[in-house]
Design a protein around this motif. Sequence first.
Motif, PDB file in Angstrom:
ATOM      1  N   ALA A   1     -19.817  26.003 -54.226  1.00 16.79           N
ATOM      2  CA  ALA A   1     -18.440  25.529 -54.344  1.00 16.79           C
ATOM      3  C   ALA A   1     -18.438  24.010 -54.330  1.00 16.79           C
ATOM      4  O   ALA A   1     -19.013  23.390 -53.428  1.00 16.79           O
ATOM      5  N   ALA A   2     -17.806  23.428 -55.333  1.00 19.23           N
ATOM      6  CA  ALA A   2     -17.790  21.976 -55.470  1.00 19.23           C
ATOM      7  C   ALA A   2     -16.385  21.423 -55.302  1.00 19.23           C
ATOM      8  O   ALA A   2     -15.408  22.046 -55.710  1.00 19.23           O
ATOM      9  N   SER A   3     -16.302  20.280 -54.682  1.00 23.55           N
ATOM     10  CA  SER A   3     -15.030  19.568 -54.590  1.00 23.55           C
ATOM     11  C   SER A   3     -15.248  18.146 -55.083  1.00 23.55           C
ATOM     12  O   SER A   3     -16.339  17.614 -54.982  1.00 23.55           O
ATOM     13  N   GLY A   4     -14.184  17.574 -55.629  1.00 22.45           N
ATOM     14  CA  GLY A   4     -14.319  16.240 -56.181  1.00 22.45           C
ATOM     15  C   GLY A   4     -13.873  16.219 -57.636  1.00 22.45           C
ATOM     16  O   GLY A   4     -14.021  17.207 -58.357  1.00 22.45           O
ATOM     17  N   ARG A   5     -13.332  15.095 -58.035  1.00 26.28           N
ATOM     18  CA  ARG A   5     -12.711  15.001 -59.363  1.00 26.28           C
ATOM     19  C   ARG A   5     -13.716  15.022 -60.502  1.00 26.28           C
ATOM     20  O   ARG A   5     -13.353  15.291 -61.643  1.00 26.28           O
ATOM     21  N   THR A   6     -14.990  14.718 -60.204  1.00 22.34           N
ATOM     22  CA  THR A   6     -15.963  14.558 -61.276  1.00 22.34           C
ATOM     23  C   THR A   6     -16.772  15.817 -61.564  1.00 22.34           C
ATOM     24  O   THR A   6     -17.688  15.787 -62.380  1.00 22.34           O
ATOM     25  N   PHE A   7     -16.439  16.941 -60.916  1.00 21.07           N
ATOM     26  CA  PHE A   7     -17.264  18.139 -61.095  1.00 21.07           C
ATOM     27  C   PHE A   7     -17.363  18.545 -62.556  1.00 21.07           C
ATOM     28  O   PHE A   7     -18.449  18.823 -63.054  1.00 21.07           O
ATOM     29  N   SER A   8     -16.251  18.595 -63.247  1.00 23.20           N
ATOM     30  CA  SER A   8     -16.257  19.109 -64.619  1.00 23.20           C
ATOM     31  C   SER A   8     -17.038  18.218 -65.577  1.00 23.20           C
ATOM     32  O   SER A   8     -17.364  18.649 -66.693  1.00 23.20           O
ATOM     33  N   SER A   9     -17.364  16.998 -65.168  1.00 22.07           N
ATOM     34  CA  SER A   9     -18.162  16.115 -66.012  1.00 22.07           C
ATOM     35  C   SER A   9     -19.571  15.926 -65.459  1.00 22.07           C
ATOM     36  O   SER A   9     -20.313  15.062 -65.929  1.00 22.07           O
ATOM     37  N   SER A  10     -19.944  16.730 -64.479  1.00 24.37           N
ATOM     38  CA  SER A  10     -21.251  16.601 -63.837  1.00 24.37           C
ATOM     39  C   SER A  10     -22.205  17.696 -64.290  1.00 24.37           C
ATOM     40  O   SER A  10     -21.824  18.864 -64.372  1.00 24.37           O
ATOM     41  N   GLY A  11     -23.427  17.298 -64.569  1.00 24.48           N
ATOM     42  CA  GLY A  11     -24.472  18.285 -64.726  1.00 24.48           C
ATOM     43  C   GLY A  11     -24.780  18.877 -63.370  1.00 24.48           C
ATOM     44  O   GLY A  11     -24.686  18.186 -62.345  1.00 24.48           O
ATOM     45  N   MET A  12     -25.138  20.159 -63.333  1.00 25.48           N
ATOM     46  CA  MET A  12     -25.402  20.837 -62.070  1.00 25.48           C
ATOM     47  C   MET A  12     -26.784  21.459 -62.089  1.00 25.48           C
ATOM     48  O   MET A  12     -27.302  21.818 -63.152  1.00 25.48           O
ATOM     49  N   GLY A  13     -27.344  21.602 -60.912  1.00 23.57           N
ATOM     50  CA  GLY A  13     -28.670  22.184 -60.832  1.00 23.57           C
ATOM     51  C   GLY A  13     -28.888  22.966 -59.554  1.00 23.57           C
ATOM     52  O   GLY A  13     -28.160  22.797 -58.566  1.00 23.57           O
ATOM     53  N   TRP A  14     -29.867  23.827 -59.604  1.00 18.43           N
ATOM     54  CA  TRP A  14     -30.365  24.529 -58.421  1.00 18.43           C
ATOM     55  C   TRP A  14     -31.826  24.128 -58.219  1.00 18.43           C
ATOM     56  O   TRP A  14     -32.616  24.099 -59.181  1.00 18.43           O
ATOM     57  N   PHE A  15     -32.140  23.856 -56.969  1.00 20.86           N
ATOM     58  CA  PHE A  15     -33.493  23.517 -56.579  1.00 20.86           C
ATOM     59  C   PHE A  15     -33.853  24.377 -55.380  1.00 20.86           C
ATOM     60  O   PHE A  15     -32.975  24.976 -54.745  1.00 20.86           O
ATOM     61  N   ARG A  16     -35.131  24.459 -55.055  1.00 19.05           N
ATOM     62  CA  ARG A  16     -35.523  25.232 -53.888  1.00 19.05           C
ATOM     63  C   ARG A  16     -36.697  24.568 -53.189  1.00 19.05           C
ATOM     64  O   ARG A  16     -37.474  23.844 -53.801  1.00 19.05           O
ATOM     65  N   GLN A  17     -36.799  24.856 -51.903  1.00 18.55           N
ATOM     66  CA  GLN A  17     -37.896  24.321 -51.113  1.00 18.55           C
ATOM     67  C   GLN A  17     -38.410  25.402 -50.178  1.00 18.55           C
ATOM     68  O   GLN A  17     -37.677  25.868 -49.296  1.00 18.55           O
ATOM     69  N   ALA A  18     -39.655  25.804 -50.407  1.00 20.16           N
ATOM     70  CA  ALA A  18     -40.297  26.780 -49.545  1.00 20.16           C
ATOM     71  C   ALA A  18     -40.893  26.062 -48.339  1.00 20.16           C
ATOM     72  O   ALA A  18     -41.175  24.858 -48.391  1.00 20.16           O
ATOM     73  N   LEU A  19     -41.105  26.795 -47.281  1.00 26.27           N
ATOM     74  CA  LEU A  19     -41.650  26.229 -46.051  1.00 26.27           C
ATOM     75  C   LEU A  19     -43.001  25.578 -46.322  1.00 26.27           C
ATOM     76  O   LEU A  19     -43.900  26.202 -46.893  1.00 26.27           O
ATOM     77  N   GLY A  20     -43.107  24.308 -45.967  1.00 23.84           N
ATOM     78  CA  GLY A  20     -44.360  23.593 -46.141  1.00 23.84           C
ATOM     79  C   GLY A  20     -44.624  23.080 -47.537  1.00 23.84           C
ATOM     80  O   GLY A  20     -45.702  22.545 -47.811  1.00 23.84           O
ATOM     81  N   LYS A  21     -43.662  23.239 -48.433  1.00 22.94           N
ATOM     82  CA  LYS A  21     -43.832  22.790 -49.814  1.00 22.94           C
ATOM     83  C   LYS A  21     -42.754  21.787 -50.183  1.00 22.94           C
ATOM     84  O   LYS A  21     -41.747  21.660 -49.505  1.00 22.94           O
ATOM     85  N   GLU A  22     -42.991  21.094 -51.277  1.00 19.84           N
ATOM     86  CA  GLU A  22     -42.008  20.142 -51.768  1.00 19.84           C
ATOM     87  C   GLU A  22     -40.870  20.872 -52.493  1.00 19.84           C
ATOM     88  O   GLU A  22     -41.043  21.976 -53.004  1.00 19.84           O
TER      89      GLU A  22
END
Length: 119
Positions: free
Chosen positions: A23-44
């Motif tokens: 869920a995003a808030s802020g006026r610039t959401f519709s003009s923002s690229g979005m991404g998903w990232f992940r971090q496993a334990l002990g990893k970058e």
Amino acid sequence: QVQLVESGGGLVQAGGSLRLSCAASGRTFSSSGMGWFRQALGKEREFVATISYTGINTNYADSVKGRFTISRDNAKNMVYLQMNSLKPEDTAVYYCAARSKYASTFGSWGQGTQVTVSS
């Protein structure tokens, strides 16, 4: 700036599915690229998927291609990550991130949601 809050994580068996929401808030959401990232334990932290501000262009890490789908609903200020055929190696904290239209990096991050896949 965009504020982001992830939800939908949990414990699932291998082969199962989960849908993460951001869920995003802020006026610039519709003009923002979005991404998903992940971090496993002990990893970058690693890239999972991105979606353009229009929703037309998507990009996936090779490790999730064909199993995960990123989508967005600009009317609701939401971004989703549908995760199917989950594997134990998908276990990680998943983060939602936003990149302003003319920025080269993701400048806004959520607090993360834990996904645990049992074998």
